[in-house]
Design a protein around this motif. Structure first.
Motif, short mmCIF file in Angstrom:
data_model
loop_
_atom_site.label_atom_id
_atom_site.label_comp_id
_atom_site.label_asym_id
_atom_site.label_seq_id
_atom_site.Cartn_x
_atom_site.Cartn_y
_atom_site.Cartn_z
N GLY A 31 0.79 -1.22 0.00
CA GLY A 31 0.00 0.00 0.00
C GLY A 31 0.82 1.27 0.00
N ALA A 32 2.16 1.17 0.16
CA ALA A 32 3.01 2.37 0.22
C ALA A 32 2.93 3.17 -1.08
N LYS A 33 2.99 2.49 -2.20
CA LYS A 33 2.93 3.18 -3.49
C LYS A 33 1.58 3.86 -3.67
N SER A 34 0.52 3.17 -3.34
CA SER A 34 -0.83 3.72 -3.52
C SER A 34 -1.04 4.98 -2.69
N ILE A 35 -0.58 4.96 -1.44
CA ILE A 35 -0.83 6.12 -0.57
C ILE A 35 0.05 7.31 -0.97
N VAL A 36 1.25 7.03 -1.49
CA VAL A 36 2.10 8.11 -1.99
C VAL A 36 1.44 8.80 -3.18
N LEU A 37 0.96 8.02 -4.14
CA LEU A 37 0.31 8.60 -5.31
C LEU A 37 -0.98 9.33 -4.93
N GLN A 38 -1.71 8.78 -3.96
CA GLN A 38 -2.94 9.43 -3.52
C GLN A 38 -2.62 10.78 -2.87
N SER A 39 -1.53 10.84 -2.11
CA SER A 39 -1.11 12.11 -1.50
C SER A 39 -0.78 13.13 -2.59
N PHE A 40 -0.13 12.67 -3.65
CA PHE A 40 0.19 13.56 -4.77
C PHE A 40 -1.09 14.08 -5.43
N TYR A 41 -2.07 13.18 -5.66
CA TYR A 41 -3.34 13.58 -6.28
C TYR A 41 -4.07 14.61 -5.42
N ARG A 42 -3.91 14.52 -4.11
CA ARG A 42 -4.59 15.45 -3.21
C ARG A 42 -3.91 16.83 -3.16
N GLY A 43 -2.84 16.97 -3.92
CA GLY A 43 -2.22 18.29 -4.04
C GLY A 43 -0.99 18.52 -3.21
N CYS A 44 -0.43 17.47 -2.57
CA CYS A 44 0.76 17.66 -1.74
C CYS A 44 1.88 18.27 -2.57
N PRO A 45 2.46 19.38 -2.12
CA PRO A 45 3.51 20.05 -2.89
C PRO A 45 4.92 19.56 -2.57
N ASP A 46 5.05 18.63 -1.64
CA ASP A 46 6.35 18.25 -1.08
C ASP A 46 6.85 16.93 -1.65
N ASN A 47 8.13 16.59 -1.37
CA ASN A 47 8.59 15.22 -1.57
C ASN A 47 7.75 14.31 -0.67
N ILE A 48 7.52 13.08 -1.11
CA ILE A 48 6.70 12.15 -0.31
C ILE A 48 7.41 10.81 -0.24
N THR A 49 7.70 10.35 0.98
CA THR A 49 8.32 9.05 1.19
C THR A 49 7.53 8.29 2.25
N VAL A 50 7.14 7.07 1.92
CA VAL A 50 6.36 6.25 2.84
C VAL A 50 6.99 4.86 2.96
N MET A 51 7.19 4.42 4.18
CA MET A 51 7.69 3.08 4.48
C MET A 51 6.62 2.33 5.26
N VAL A 52 6.29 1.13 4.82
CA VAL A 52 5.33 0.28 5.51
C VAL A 52 6.06 -0.98 5.97
N VAL A 53 6.00 -1.27 7.28
CA VAL A 53 6.62 -2.45 7.86
C VAL A 53 5.53 -3.33 8.43
N LYS A 54 5.45 -4.57 7.94
CA LYS A 54 4.46 -5.53 8.44
C LYS A 54 5.09 -6.36 9.56
N PHE A 55 4.30 -6.63 10.59
CA PHE A 55 4.79 -7.41 11.72
C PHE A 55 4.45 -8.89 11.53
N ARG A 56 5.19 -9.73 12.24
CA ARG A 56 5.08 -11.17 12.02
C ARG A 56 3.73 -11.74 12.41
N ASN A 57 3.04 -11.11 13.36
CA ASN A 57 1.75 -11.65 13.76
C ASN A 57 0.62 -11.22 12.83
N SER A 58 0.97 -10.42 11.79
CA SER A 58 -0.02 -10.05 10.79
C SER A 58 -0.36 -11.27 9.94
N SER A 59 -1.63 -11.48 9.70
CA SER A 59 -2.07 -12.63 8.92
C SER A 59 -1.61 -12.55 7.48
#
Length: 372
Positions: free
Chosen positions: A339-367
């Motif tokens: 989902g990191a790519k999707s939320i970055v692009l969505q932030s851009f579509y919403r008009g964010c004027p800045d650089n955007i970097t998102v890191m998503v880390v999944k934990f081991r107990n996640s299904s």
């Protein structure tokens, strides 16, 4: 005589009714007045007409652009316009980073894991630089294009070495993850200031570092990059708090140091920096109005049983709240970048004027977490 006058007036009345009140005559009169106004008198009329033409051209151009994007694949065309697009994927972590609408890319990130031997906790870092774009003197002094790149290239490796030493003699050590984080963050800031003092350079960066072990998550923050965690119940748990000049605690500290904050698009220290803590930023550090002291929080993983965490530069948080970001990612964990790519692009579509970097880390107990 009176009779002749009445006859003449009657004749003129009939002529006016016949010629002037006819629809085609009124139409021609209106056209003539409009042309006369346009060519000889009112600049306002000319401005309105010109603006209308420009608006039509703009709309036509935008429609053509949308149609072209649709023909060429939409998102692919948009992504091709980014001068810098970085992506990373390894085991349980994914990163997506774009330059966006900024002229330069000053975001950096780092991931250091030791899944095989586990000689140290996994290290995740987000660094959002400022004031160093295309500064050749800065590149000579710091041996890096931006302050964020300098911290990214040095801090995680220094942490890794100290954490390995700590793990070897953990029971007898007086240190902890928190003290190691604080010491190394303050140390890298001193290194930067020694170098930046030479040129009185204003370059600086945020620093968001997370240490992930089997049972604990420790997060250190300097600046306004931010972390948030999704617990077992889907709640958004803040992992850090932004250091903004308008916050009461920060405002009081700045005032005690003899500084001030003012509004210039956003609240800024000395009218310059939009955050109250950072690494680097020599002139403001010299005044003691900006400090490098990290806030450090520790979280019990057994208690929270988290599904994932998000670490991101402030470009994301300009467009998403913590809760909204967690909901957005939770619905997209099956995607290649969690989902990191999707939320970055969505932030851009919403008009964010800045650089955007998102890191998503999944934990081991996640299904949905991949096997490590």
């Amino acid at each position: 005589m009176i009779e002749d006058t009445m006859t003449l007036l009657s004749l003129l009345g009939r002529i006016m009714r016949y010629f002037l009140l006819r629809p085609e005559t009124l139409f021609l009169l209106c056209i003539s007045l409009a042309l006369w106004s346009y060519f000889f008198h009112t600049d306002e009329v000319k401005t309105i007409v010109k603006s209308s033409r420009d608006a039509v051209k703009m709309v036509k151009g935008k429609v053509a652009e949308i149609m072209q994007n649709d023909r060429l694949g939409g998102l692919d065309v948009l992504e091709a316009e980014f001068s810098k697009t970085w992506e990373f994927k390894s085991h349980n972590v994914a990163v997506y980073s774009i330059q966006g609408r900024r002229d330069h890319m000053e975001d950096r990130f780092e991931v250091l894991t030791d899944l095989a031997n586990k000689t140290h906790p996994s290290i995740f870092g987000i660094f959002d630089g400022h004031g160093g774009e295309q500064n050749t003197l800065l590149q000579t002094i710091l041996e890096a294009k931006t302050a964020a790149e300098y911290v990214k290239s040095r801090l995680p490796e220094a942490l890794k070495q100290h954490l390995q030493d700590y793990e070897k003699d953990k029971e007898n050590s007086v240190l902890s993850y928190q003290t190691i984080l604080e010491q190394q963050i303050l140390s890298i800031d001193r290194e930067m200031l020694e170098k930046l003092t030479v040129s009185y350079d204003e370059a600086g960066t945020t620093c968001l570092i997370a240490l992930l072990s089997d049972k604990d998550l420790t997060v250190a923050n300097v600046g306004d990059s931010r972390g948030v965690l999704c617990d077992k119940d889907g709640n958004a748990i803040p992992l850090s708090h932004d250091h903004k000049p308008y916050q009461l605690k920060e405002r009081k500290r700045i005032k005690r140091a003899g500084g001030f904050i003012s509004f210039n698009g956003s609240w800024r220290v000395q009218g310059i920096l939009a955050m109250s803590r950072s690494l680097g930023d020599y002139p403001l550090k010299n005044l003691n109005v900006v400090i490098p002291d990290p806030d450090i929080l520790t979280f019990d993983l057994d208690k929270l049983q988290p599904e994932f965490m998000i670490l991101a530069s402030d470009g994301l948080w300009d467009a998403f709240s913590n809760e909204e970001a967690v909901r957005f990612i939770k619905e997209r964990l099956d995607e290649p970048h969690f989902g990191a790519k999707s939320i970055v692009l969505q932030s851009f579509y919403r008009g964010c004027p800045d650089n955007i970097t998102v890191m998503v880390v999944k934990f081991r107990n996640s299904s949905k977490t991949e096997e490590q």
